[in-house]
Design an enzyme around this catalytic site. Structure first.
Site, short mmCIF file in Angstrom:
data_model
loop_
_atom_site.label_atom_id
_atom_site.label_comp_id
_atom_site.label_asym_id
_atom_site.label_seq_id
_atom_site.Cartn_x
_atom_site.Cartn_y
_atom_site.Cartn_z
CG HIS A 163 40.43 40.05 35.61
ND1 HIS A 163 39.57 40.37 37.27
CD2 HIS A 163 41.78 40.00 36.55
CE1 HIS A 163 39.95 39.77 37.78
NE2 HIS A 163 41.86 39.66 38.19
CG HIS A 193 44.39 36.92 36.77
ND1 HIS A 193 43.54 36.07 38.17
CD2 HIS A 193 44.29 37.68 37.21
CE1 HIS A 193 43.32 36.95 38.74
NE2 HIS A 193 43.73 37.83 38.20
CD GLU A 194 46.15 39.73 34.91
OE1 GLU A 194 44.43 40.74 34.76
OE2 GLU A 194 46.67 39.81 35.46
N GLY A 220 52.15 41.68 38.71
CA GLY A 220 52.62 40.83 37.52
C GLY A 220 51.70 41.52 36.22
CD GLU A 222 41.86 40.79 40.94
OE1 GLU A 222 42.50 39.14 40.38
OE2 GLU A 222 41.90 42.11 40.15
CG MET A 254 46.33 46.48 34.98
SD MET A 254 44.47 46.24 36.31
CE MET A 254 43.57 46.63 35.96
CG ASN A 259 44.81 48.15 31.25
OD1 ASN A 259 44.57 48.32 32.77
ND2 ASN A 259 46.09 47.67 31.07
CD GLU A 306 42.45 46.39 39.87
OE1 GLU A 306 43.00 45.78 38.76
OE2 GLU A 306 42.12 46.01 41.12
#
Ligand code: ARG
Ligand code: ZN
Length: 873
Positions: free
Chosen positions: A302, A298-299, A262, A321, A264, A266, A123
């Site tokens: 997502h 957070h991840e 920080g 985001e 990602m 994936n 990203e």
């Protein structure tokens, strides 16, 4: 080379399947891709088949074949940023072979090496550094990934489920992964290394047993427990609060030392900056523990807000985001102290996002143009974007918001969509009208609210008049009024809240929609004191002429902990601004009596959450003061702040000591809210105690430092010792600290950051020394952020030394970094882009440093965008 939202077009071709094979080698990794290509039925079908564009950067092209036939050279043309193919059928299999050199990739985008381990960051547009591909989020494909590597890389990971593994004839390992969920290329990930892992499990509400694995280099395997706990809490929370379940049988996290951001998200294989996932009580501070919990969440979140439902194009970045930051903030608020979390988030917003909104890179939550998308992973897209979602939550209410999010996930599952789709789902699920509210996405700048009130004793009515206006920002003038929730409450003379309607709801949410609007409250028996914008219900600057006495009253009695804290900040701002004026006029500096009185009462109040007390005792940072003012004199800010700090330290010394002692109860370390709160107040007290320079206070710090109970207490003591203690002793403590922790990357980063960010200690000379320290690594963003960033972004006093050498230093580092890692260069240059904020002297020095960057030769696209906009605006 500016890209505009208005130019968006659907892709000409879709990729139904993507099969990748990697033959790993540091200098010559062979990448074979096999793409099932199909004409997009949604694209304009008139005329001939358009050519197929594949993005590709820094790739060595080896071969191109269509349906098994090698393509002759006249059928494709290789350009600097991609490959253009002539197409003669509606659907076909495209095979492309490329070679890349992960070892030489210092940009940390695409496939690269970190401490000998292969990892990826795709990203936003890193996949094009791996192979030729339509590298845009609206092309979603089912991926399989085969990794072939020498046996010295026993762990080979990619997205989804492992479907095959074995050994090649020449003894290399070979593993195949399949991700059943169609995804855009930016969510692709690959990891290969000699890694260890910890494993745990989570059973979803529908009974799916998910394996959780966290991989690290062997030396770090003891630092994984907190992240694993955080992951399980996140999975549970997303089921409870959003009804979102995890969808694969395995979820993996990998920690890497070299990482631009920080972490990602994936699909099924999150990759984390080591500093944002690894922790132990001895090595990580409370702040690090909380940051890890938040980022893991957070991840993970997502997976739905980002992966299952993704972005149509990068202008929509805040779709995933902003929403995901809102989700993780609510999660953190539920896990910890809600009020304190809000204060921390608002502080960041006011300090850094407001500054961004007022600076040359100002853009709306949904930007309408960019040169380099990496530059738009900003506080505006993330934090202001989260505030926009929070406002929807506030305007509709929690239940309606949940109906909206349910509809959003259901309607758009598996799709690449827009911010508009999100708002529409919120409306449709509730019959709500957010027409006006949508302006928050397209209009940039920070709104300013001016509030006036009038009490009519005879009619028993109270009138609140609110005027809003948003200043012009680069490229955007004549701003329109915005729709926002203003949470208010009215306080009576005894601190009691006056009931605002029959149902005895105390707090009321006003819908501000016009440029000027008056709200009338009936049956108000006395002149009330308004508590406005409670919980910071909208991301604005609110101006109301509170008297010092009123602020003192709010500090004591407001039932909204955010506003209670905000009252202390308003008092501090007033004092600091007045002292800056006195300093500049060469006048006498007067002790800030009202503030001292308020803080003294707060410190005495043992009923209050200690973390809230600590926040109230924390003065606005120089950066926040700078954001507030204009024609800034940096040294005046520093002087005013030191003066107020010392006044507080002196006036409240005995109280600080009393609270320090009562909180210093040696219990075993736990990173839980209550204990974190106590440590934060204890260490705030310690810092003020040391600020007086008293030998007794420094002895307390020294003893806390020596006890080595946990990193929070050790680092706080060390910070106080280097800030306020004698230099020779500071050197000794720093040296002994380094000796103990030199093997630990995260602690060494803390050690670098403490020094570079120290107003007293982090001189430019010191910073240069740190950069030649053996543990410093210019190719590691964490080290650069700790030392260069610590100095330029967190050491206001030294960075702004009057001779301007701080600015020259930063320019020099930015120029050097740009050759290695453009993303980091374009971020760390930020302080130089704010030159217009300063008075003439500093402004010219900063501008000339920026000019020097601009004149240094060919800049990366990342840095060019930021520097050119900063010179223009
Ligand atoms: N999506 C990631 C996150 O917020 C950040 C990726 C940043 N990438 C970049 N090129 N700036 O969790
Ligand atoms: Zn994110």
């Amino acid at each position: 080379q500016t890209i505009f939202l208005k130019d968006y077009q659907v892709p000409d071709y879709l990729i139904d399947r993507t099969d990748l094979t990697f033959d790993l080698d540091p200098q010559a990794t062979l990448v074979k891709s096999r793409l099932q290509v199909r004409r997009n039925p949604a694209a304009d079908a008139s005329g001939d088949l358009p050519p197929l564009w594949l993005d590709g950067v820094d790739l060595e092209l080896l071969s191109v074949a269509v349906d098994g036939e090698l393509l002759p050279a006249q059928r494709y043309s290789e350009q600097t940023d991609g490959l253009l193919l002539t197409v003669d059928k509606e659907s076909f299999v495209l095979e492309v072979q490329t070679r890349i050199a992960p070892e030489s990739n210092t940009s940390l985008e695409g496939l690269y090496l970190s401490n000998g381990m292969y990892c990826t960051q795709c990203e936003a547009e890193g996949f094009r550094k791996i192979t030729f591909y339509p590298d845009r989020p609206d092309v979603m494909s089912v991926f399989t990934t085969t990794i072939v590597a020498p046996a010295t890389y026993p762990v080979l990971l990619s997205n989804g489920n492992k479907i095959d593994s074995g050994t090649t004839e020449d003894g290399r390992l070979c593993v195949t992964w399949e991700d059943p969920f169609a995804k855009p290329s930016y969510l692709f990930a690959l990891v290969a290394g000699d890694l260890q892992f910890v494993e745990d499990h989570f059973t979803t509400s529908s009974g799916r047993k998910v394996t959780l694995q966290l991989f690290t280099e062997p030396k770090n395997i003891g630092k994984t427990a907190h992240a694993m706990e955080s992951l399980k809490k996140s999975m549970k929370w997303d089921e409870e609060v959003y009804g979102r379940e995890y969808d694969l049988d395995i979820f993996m996290i990998v920690a890497v030392d070299h990482f631009n951001m920080g972490a990602m998200e994936n699909k099924g294989l999150n990759i984390f900056n080591s500093a944002c996932v690894l922790a132990s009580p001895e090595t990580a501070t409370d702040a690090a523990f909380q940051r890890i919990e938040a980022i893991v969440a957070h991840e993970y979140f997502h997976n739905w807000s980002g992966n299952r439902v993704t972005c149509r194009d990068w202008f929509q970045l805040s779709l995933k985001e902003g929403f995901t930051v809102f989700r993780d903030a609510e999660f953190s608020a539920d896990m910890n102290s809600r009020g304190v979390k809000r204060i921390e988030d608002v502080t960041l917003l006011r300090t850094a996002q407001f500054a961004e909104d007022a600076g040359p890179m100002s853009h709306p939550v949904r930007p309408d143009s960019y040169m380099e998308i990496s530059n738009f992973y900003t506080l505006t897209v993330y934090e202001k974007g989260a505030e926009v979602v929070r406002m929807i939550h506030r305007l509709l209410g929690a239940e309606a918001f949940r109906r909206g999010s349910d509809l959003y996930f259901e309607r758009h599952d598996g799709c690449a969509v827009t911010c508009e789709d999100f708002v529409a789902a919120m409306e449709d699920a509730n019959g709500a009208d957010l027409t006006l509210f949508r302006r928050w996405y397209s209009q940039g700048g920070t709104p300013v609210l001016d509030v006036e009130d009038k009490y009519d004793a005879e009619a028993q009515e109270y009138h609140l008049t609110i005027r809003q206006h948003t200043p012009d920002t680069p490229g955007q003038t004549d701003k329109q009024p915005l729709h926002m929730p203003i949470a208010v409450s009215l306080l009576g003379a005894d601190g009691r809240e006056l009931s605002l309607d029959q149902e005895a709801s105390i707090e009321r949410v006003l819908h501000l929609t016009e440029a000027t609007q008056t709200f009338t409250f009936a049956d108000i028996p006395e002149r009330p004191l308004p508590s406005l914008l409670r919980g910071f219900s909208a991301p604005v600057k609110l101006r109301y002429r509170y008297t010092s006495d009123q602020l003192l009253f709010l500090m004591q009695y407001d039932t909204d902990s955010f506003n209670r804290w905000d009252a202390s900040q308003r008092l501090a701002f007033e004092a600091l601004e007045q002292l800056q004026r006195a300093y500049r006029a060469g006048g006498e500096m007067q002790a800030p009596e009202a503030l001292l009185q308020g803080l003294s009462a707060v410190l005495e109040n043992t009923q209050l959450d200690p973390a809230l007390v600590a926040k109230m005792l924390t003065l606005p940072s120089p950066q926040e003061l700078a954001e507030h003012g204009d024609a800034i004199d940096a040294q005046a800010i520093v002087a005013a702040r030191v003066f107020v700090r010392d006044s507080i330290a002196k006036a409240l010394a005995s109280r600080f000591l009393k609270r320090y002692q009562s909180l210093d109860q040696r219990k075993p370390y736990q990173p839980v809210a209550e204990d974190i709160a106590e440590r934060s107040l204890k260490n705030t007290c310690l810092s003020y105690l040391c600020a007086t320079g008293s030998a007794d206070a420094l002895a307390l710090a020294e003893s806390q430092f020596m006890r080595k109970e946990n990193m929070t207490d050790v680092a706080a003591a060390l910070a106080a010792l280097i800030e306020f203690g004698p230099a020779d002793q500071a050197e000794e403590h720093l040296e002994s600290f380094y000796q103990q922790w030199q093997q630990d990357t995260q602690v060494v980063e803390t050690w670098f950051g403490l020094q570079a960010g120290s107003a007293n200690y982090g001189t430019l000379g010191r910073v240069r020394e740190l950069m030649s320290h053996p543990a410093f690594e210019f190719t590691n963003p964490n080290k650069v952020r700790a030392v260069v960033g610590g100095f330029a972004m967190r050491n206001f006093a030294q960075f702004h030394q009057e001779d301007g050498t701080g600015y020259e230093f930063l320019a020099e580092q930015v120029i050097a970094l740009d050759k290695l890692n453009p993303q980091i260069a374009a971020r760390i240059v930020t302080p130089l882009t704010r030159w217009r904020k300063y008075r003439t002297l500093e402004a010219e020095q900063i501008r000339s440093a920026l000019q020097r960057v601009s004149d240094s030769g060919e800049l990366s696209r990342d840095l060019y965008e930021v520097v050119s906009k900063a010179l223009e605006n």
